[in-house]
Design a protein around this motif. Structure first.
Motif: not given
Length: 125
Positions: A28-57
């Motif tokens: 579960n992800l909750a996005f906030t600003n410095d004041a702790g207020e929620a950031i509207d992520i409408t229209g945003a895409t979250i990318h989650f990636t797992v790889k063997h190594f950081k430099d892998d394509a």
């Protein structure tokens, strides 16, 4: 369930994750600003990636997910669902991962990086 709270105004967090091979996990992800207020992520895409190594394509990533349907976009809430099939054929080992958000205006921010450990499971159902 794992609850993660990310301040997108801050530098990337480093956090290591562990999951048993073949298990289901929801991050579960909750996005906030410095004041702790929620950031509207409408229209945003979250990318989650797992790889063997950081430099892998990206095209050789072990797990790659794009989330554009959020739990409560206006409230800054989203969820990454890791299903059993995502990890059941992976060898128990330590991999690397990151989570990046791409806002509707094209702005991109890596919010967390770290090790992604697949642990040995006992029951293989």
């Amino acid at each position: 369930l794992r609850n993660r709270f990310f301040n997108t105004a801050m530098p990337s967090n480093v956090e290591n994750l562990e999951i048993y091979r073949g298990d289901t996990e929801n991050i579960n992800l909750a996005f906030t600003n410095d004041a702790g207020e929620a950031i509207d992520i409408t229209g945003a895409t979250i990318h989650f990636t797992v790889k063997h190594f950081k430099d892998d394509a990206d095209d050789v990533a072990l797990i790659q997910k794009e989330i554009d349907s959020h739990t409560n976009a206006a409230g800054g809430l989203s969820q990454i669902n890791i299903v059993a099939a995502d990890t059941q054929d992976l060898e128990p080992a330590v991999y690397v991962y990151d989570i990046q958000i791409e806002f509707e205006d094209g702005t991109k921010k890596t919010i967390v990086i770290g090790n992604f450990s697949i642990l040995h499971d006992i029951t293989r159902v």
